[in-house]
Design an enzyme around this catalytic site. Structure first.
Site: not given
Ligand code: 4NP
Length: 146
Positions: A7, A10, A12-14, A117
């Site tokens: 993401c 690095n 939050c999402r990934s 995001d």
């Protein structure tokens, strides 16, 4: 199979994607290596955002051993698949793609939905991201193993 989830930050999402995919692959008996990284450098060395950590933990995923790192040229040979959360991440990965690269770049969701995001959002946005990540990880495992 070696898979890198990517993401922007690095944090939050990934990190959530890494934890979800690792857990689901292990449940399915797959010997996958799963890691994550960001295209940006703002949060290097930081643990996941507290909202990401807590949302993941509530669903049984542990992100506490993760620290943010940036995508590096060697990732394009060290991993088989590099999975972007959204089209911006994917296009930045394509711009970075070194001449000797062997990895395939795809969206994390095999149906092509982008994971929005949640960084500037609310806690609910982390739940939405996790819902999408769980569905996408299930779909990916089904498709790669049938
Ligand atoms: P992520 O979220 O890409 O899911 O880790 C973000 C984290 C930080 C920033 C942007 C997105 N930032 O601009 O600092």
């Amino acid at each position: 199979m070696r898979i890198l989830c990517v993401c922007l930050g690095n944090i939050c999402r990934s990190p959530m994607a890494e934890a979800v995919l690792r857990a689901k692959a292990a449940q399915a008996g797959l010997n996958w290596t799963v890691d994550s990284a960001g295209t940006g450098a703002w949060h290097l060395g930081k643990p996941p955002d507290t909202r990401a950590y807590e949302a993941a933990r509530k669903r049984g995923y542990d992100t506490s051993d993760q620290l943010a790192r940036q995508v590096k040229p060697q990732d394009f040979t060290a991993f088989d698949l590099i999975l972007a959360m959204d089209a911006r991440n994917r296009s930045e990965l394509e711009d970075m793609y070194p001449p000797n690269a062997t990895a395939q770049i795809r969206l994390f969701d095999p149906d092509g939905q982008e994971v929005p995001d949640p960084y500037f959002g609310e806690r609910g946005d982390f739940e939405i991201a996790l819902d999408m990540l769980e569905n996408a990880a299930n779909a990916m495992i089904n498709r790669l193993t049938v």
